[in-house]
Design a protein around this motif. Structure first.
Motif, PDB file in Angstrom:
ATOM      1  N   TYR A  38       0.834  -1.206   0.000  1.00 46.78           N
ATOM      2  CA  TYR A  38       0.000   0.000   0.000  1.00 46.78           C
ATOM      3  C   TYR A  38       0.872   1.261   0.000  1.00 46.78           C
ATOM      4  O   TYR A  38       0.639   2.201  -0.785  1.00 46.78           O
ATOM      5  CB  TYR A  38      -0.914  -0.012   1.215  1.00 46.78           C
ATOM      6  CG  TYR A  38      -1.603   1.301   1.478  1.00 46.78           C
ATOM      7  CD1 TYR A  38      -2.675   1.716   0.707  1.00 46.78           C
ATOM      8  CD2 TYR A  38      -1.157   2.144   2.509  1.00 46.78           C
ATOM      9  CE1 TYR A  38      -3.308   2.936   0.938  1.00 46.78           C
ATOM     10  CE2 TYR A  38      -1.777   3.356   2.745  1.00 46.78           C
ATOM     11  CZ  TYR A  38      -2.844   3.747   1.959  1.00 46.78           C
ATOM     12  OH  TYR A  38      -3.461   4.949   2.190  1.00 46.78           O
ATOM     13  N   ILE A  39       1.860   1.299   0.856  1.00 56.26           N
ATOM     14  CA  ILE A  39       2.765   2.455   0.927  1.00 56.26           C
ATOM     15  C   ILE A  39       3.492   2.655  -0.403  1.00 56.26           C
ATOM     16  O   ILE A  39       3.647   3.789  -0.889  1.00 56.26           O
ATOM     17  CB  ILE A  39       3.779   2.277   2.071  1.00 56.26           C
ATOM     18  CG1 ILE A  39       3.059   2.245   3.425  1.00 56.26           C
ATOM     19  CG2 ILE A  39       4.824   3.388   2.052  1.00 56.26           C
ATOM     20  CD1 ILE A  39       2.310   3.513   3.757  1.00 56.26           C
ATOM     21  N   SER A  40       3.907   1.546  -1.027  1.00 56.75           N
ATOM     22  CA  SER A  40       4.636   1.631  -2.297  1.00 56.75           C
ATOM     23  C   SER A  40       3.755   2.226  -3.397  1.00 56.75           C
ATOM     24  O   SER A  40       4.204   3.079  -4.179  1.00 56.75           O
ATOM     25  CB  SER A  40       5.129   0.240  -2.712  1.00 56.75           C
ATOM     26  OG  SER A  40       5.998  -0.292  -1.738  1.00 56.75           O
ATOM     27  N   VAL A  46       2.524   9.633  -5.702  1.00 56.31           N
ATOM     28  CA  VAL A  46       3.186  10.888  -5.339  1.00 56.31           C
ATOM     29  C   VAL A  46       4.299  11.213  -6.324  1.00 56.31           C
ATOM     30  O   VAL A  46       4.463  12.366  -6.758  1.00 56.31           O
ATOM     31  CB  VAL A  46       3.729  10.811  -3.900  1.00 56.31           C
ATOM     32  CG1 VAL A  46       4.568  12.051  -3.579  1.00 56.31           C
ATOM     33  CG2 VAL A  46       2.579  10.679  -2.907  1.00 56.31           C
ATOM     34  N   ILE A  47       5.052  10.187  -6.690  1.00 57.46           N
ATOM     35  CA  ILE A  47       6.140  10.396  -7.652  1.00 57.46           C
ATOM     36  C   ILE A  47       5.585  10.832  -8.998  1.00 57.46           C
ATOM     37  O   ILE A  47       6.135  11.707  -9.677  1.00 57.46           O
ATOM     38  CB  ILE A  47       6.973   9.105  -7.795  1.00 57.46           C
ATOM     39  CG1 ILE A  47       7.727   8.813  -6.486  1.00 57.46           C
ATOM     40  CG2 ILE A  47       7.958   9.215  -8.959  1.00 57.46           C
ATOM     41  CD1 ILE A  47       8.427   7.481  -6.464  1.00 57.46           C
ATOM     42  N   GLY A  48       4.455  10.220  -9.417  1.00 55.89           N
ATOM     43  CA  GLY A  48       3.818  10.604 -10.679  1.00 55.89           C
ATOM     44  C   GLY A  48       3.385  12.054 -10.671  1.00 55.89           C
ATOM     45  O   GLY A  48       3.565  12.793 -11.658  1.00 55.89           O
ATOM     46  N   VAL A  49       2.794  12.498  -9.562  1.00 53.20           N
ATOM     47  CA  VAL A  49       2.376  13.898  -9.436  1.00 53.20           C
ATOM     48  C   VAL A  49       3.592  14.817  -9.460  1.00 53.20           C
ATOM     49  O   VAL A  49       3.587  15.881 -10.099  1.00 53.20           O
ATOM     50  CB  VAL A  49       1.562  14.094  -8.145  1.00 53.20           C
ATOM     51  CG1 VAL A  49       1.292  15.574  -7.885  1.00 53.20           C
ATOM     52  CG2 VAL A  49       0.246  13.324  -8.209  1.00 53.20           C
ATOM     53  N   ALA A  50       4.640  14.393  -8.743  1.00 52.66           N
ATOM     54  CA  ALA A  50       5.858  15.218  -8.711  1.00 52.66           C
ATOM     55  C   ALA A  50       6.467  15.356 -10.094  1.00 52.66           C
ATOM     56  O   ALA A  50       6.942  16.440 -10.481  1.00 52.66           O
ATOM     57  CB  ALA A  50       6.864  14.591  -7.739  1.00 52.66           C
ATOM     58  N   ILE A  51       6.472  14.278 -10.879  1.00 48.59           N
ATOM     59  CA  ILE A  51       7.018  14.333 -12.240  1.00 48.59           C
ATOM     60  C   ILE A  51       6.203  15.296 -13.101  1.00 48.59           C
ATOM     61  O   ILE A  51       6.759  16.054 -13.916  1.00 48.59           O
ATOM     62  CB  ILE A  51       7.038  12.919 -12.862  1.00 48.59           C
ATOM     63  CG1 ILE A  51       8.060  12.037 -12.132  1.00 48.59           C
ATOM     64  CG2 ILE A  51       7.355  12.986 -14.356  1.00 48.59           C
ATOM     65  CD1 ILE A  51       8.059  10.596 -12.589  1.00 48.59           C
ATOM     66  N   ILE A  78      -7.554  14.540 -10.647  1.00 47.33           N
ATOM     67  CA  ILE A  78      -8.761  13.888 -10.179  1.00 47.33           C
ATOM     68  C   ILE A  78      -8.656  12.351 -10.174  1.00 47.33           C
ATOM     69  O   ILE A  78      -9.091  11.681  -9.240  1.00 47.33           O
ATOM     70  CB  ILE A  78      -9.985  14.336 -11.026  1.00 47.33           C
ATOM     71  CG1 ILE A  78     -11.271  13.682 -10.463  1.00 47.33           C
ATOM     72  CG2 ILE A  78      -9.785  14.003 -12.500  1.00 47.33           C
ATOM     73  CD1 ILE A  78     -12.529  14.235 -11.117  1.00 47.33           C
ATOM     74  N   TYR A  79      -8.039  11.803 -11.225  1.00 48.26           N
ATOM     75  CA  TYR A  79      -7.919  10.342 -11.319  1.00 48.26           C
ATOM     76  C   TYR A  79      -6.917   9.807 -10.290  1.00 48.26           C
ATOM     77  O   TYR A  79      -7.136   8.756  -9.680  1.00 48.26           O
ATOM     78  CB  TYR A  79      -7.512   9.941 -12.732  1.00 48.26           C
ATOM     79  CG  TYR A  79      -8.564  10.260 -13.762  1.00 48.26           C
ATOM     80  CD1 TYR A  79      -9.769   9.566 -13.794  1.00 48.26           C
ATOM     81  CD2 TYR A  79      -8.358  11.274 -14.702  1.00 48.26           C
ATOM     82  CE1 TYR A  79     -10.751   9.858 -14.737  1.00 48.26           C
ATOM     83  CE2 TYR A  79      -9.336  11.581 -15.643  1.00 48.26           C
ATOM     84  CZ  TYR A  79     -10.526  10.877 -15.658  1.00 48.26           C
ATOM     85  OH  TYR A  79     -11.492  11.188 -16.576  1.00 48.26           O
ATOM     86  N   SER A  80      -5.834  10.561 -10.117  1.00 49.99           N
ATOM     87  CA  SER A  80      -4.823  10.137  -9.129  1.00 49.99           C
ATOM     88  C   SER A  80      -5.396  10.170  -7.719  1.00 49.99           C
ATOM     89  O   SER A  80      -5.202   9.241  -6.921  1.00 49.99           O
ATOM     90  CB  SER A  80      -3.593  11.032  -9.209  1.00 49.99           C
ATOM     91  OG  SER A  80      -2.976  10.919 -10.468  1.00 49.99           O
ATOM     92  N   LEU A  81      -6.119  11.252  -7.399  1.00 47.33           N
ATOM     93  CA  LEU A  81      -6.712  11.358  -6.064  1.00 47.33           C
ATOM     94  C   LEU A  81      -7.795  10.309  -5.852  1.00 47.33           C
ATOM     95  O   LEU A  81      -7.917   9.727  -4.761  1.00 47.33           O
ATOM     96  CB  LEU A  81      -7.298  12.763  -5.881  1.00 47.33           C
ATOM     97  CG  LEU A  81      -6.286  13.911  -5.821  1.00 47.33           C
ATOM     98  CD1 LEU A  81      -7.008  15.246  -5.767  1.00 47.33           C
ATOM     99  CD2 LEU A  81      -5.363  13.752  -4.632  1.00 47.33           C
ATOM    100  N   SER A  82      -8.597  10.063  -6.884  1.00 48.21           N
ATOM    101  CA  SER A  82      -9.649   9.052  -6.779  1.00 48.21           C
ATOM    102  C   SER A  82      -9.042   7.667  -6.562  1.00 48.21           C
ATOM    103  O   SER A  82      -9.523   6.890  -5.726  1.00 48.21           O
ATOM    104  CB  SER A  82     -10.499   9.067  -8.044  1.00 48.21           C
ATOM    105  OG  SER A  82     -11.490   8.048  -7.998  1.00 48.21           O
TER     106      SER A  82
END
Length: 258
Positions: A38-40, A46-51, A78-82
């Motif tokens: 889950y953490i991974s 998070v890494i995707g958003v940062a990129i 929206i998709y990442s947060l969902s």
């Protein structure tokens, strides 16, 4: 009971505890694995958003606390947060269920080990007491008395943690009484009719009944057998008094045939 039998009991108990401990460790390992998974996955999000922040010049790093900023982030990702929310719900449910299972399993294993420990301790106390009683009487031979068979008769549900069921034991004691009363009757009938009392019949019946108590004796001269018989009754009475609530006693019964 021989020393080898005792060693076998302790070895089996040790294996039982080891297997239960291994099962508990494996279950907890699954809990750790799912939590790390889950953490991974969350870190990958998070890494995707940062990129995306790095590659998109319109996005800048900073503290986002205003309504317009939060709205922009919610629309843009929206998709990442969902996915993150659904991931949290799914893994939260799984981990909660696994936590309940681990708690139940730990309790069950602890209870099972406690029952086995009580069984083992009671068996050990029983064997020590019986061995001491046998040593005090020179007529009794430890090689002729199987303490494990006797223990199983007194405590048939010991492995289930039950030590207060003596109805079976009482029935076996009554079987011995039936042999004594039958021999009394046959002896008195023979005496009244001036016939010879056949004491070998009494020995045969008693030998068969005492096998249920783990006691092995053979046909002997009448005097020798009578002495051993009385010693065995005293031995059985001492065990009955020490470990059961039974009121049946054998040594004090009237024995006309002796």
């Amino acid at each position: 009971m021989t020393l080898d039998k005792f060693k076998s009991i302790f070895i089996n108990l040790k294996k039982h505890i080891s297997v239960n401990y291994l099962l508990s460790v494996r279950t907890k390992s699954w809990f750790v694995f799912l939590f790390l998974l889950y953490i991974s996955l969350q870190l990958l999000l998070v890494i995707g958003v940062a990129i995306e922040f790095i590659n998109d010049e319109n996005l800048t790093w900073g503290l986002c606390l205003t309504n317009s900023c939060l709205k922009l982030v919610n629309e843009r990702f929206i998709y990442s947060l969902s996915f993150s929310k659904e991931l949290t719900v799914i893994f939260g449910t799984i981990l909660a269920g696994l936590g309940v299972y681990i708690g139940w399993k730990t309790y069950a294993l602890s209870l099972e080990n406690s029952i086995m420990s009580n069984h083992n301790n009671n068996l050990s106390n029983f064997a020590e007491f019986c061995s001491a009683q046998i040593e005090r009487d020179h007529l009794l031979s430890p090689e002729r008395i199987d303490l494990y068979t006797y223990y199983a008769l007194v405590f048939p549900d010991s492995r289930s943690g039950k030590f207060n069921f003596f109805r079976l034991y009482d029935r076996k004691l009554n079987d011995v009484i039936a042999v004594i009363e039958d021999s009394n009757q046959r002896y008195n009938d023979a005496k009244d009719t001036n016939l010879r009392y056949k004491y070998t019949n009494h020995q045969t019946k008693l030998i068969e009944v005492l096998k249920e108590f783990g006691i092995t004796i053979e046909h002997r001269h009448r005097t020798s057998f009578d002495e051993i018989e009385l010693s065995l009754y005293q031995y059985i009475d001492s065990v009955t008094k020490q470990f059961t609530t039974s009121k049946i006693r054998l040594a004090g019964l009237k024995k006309d045939y002796l």
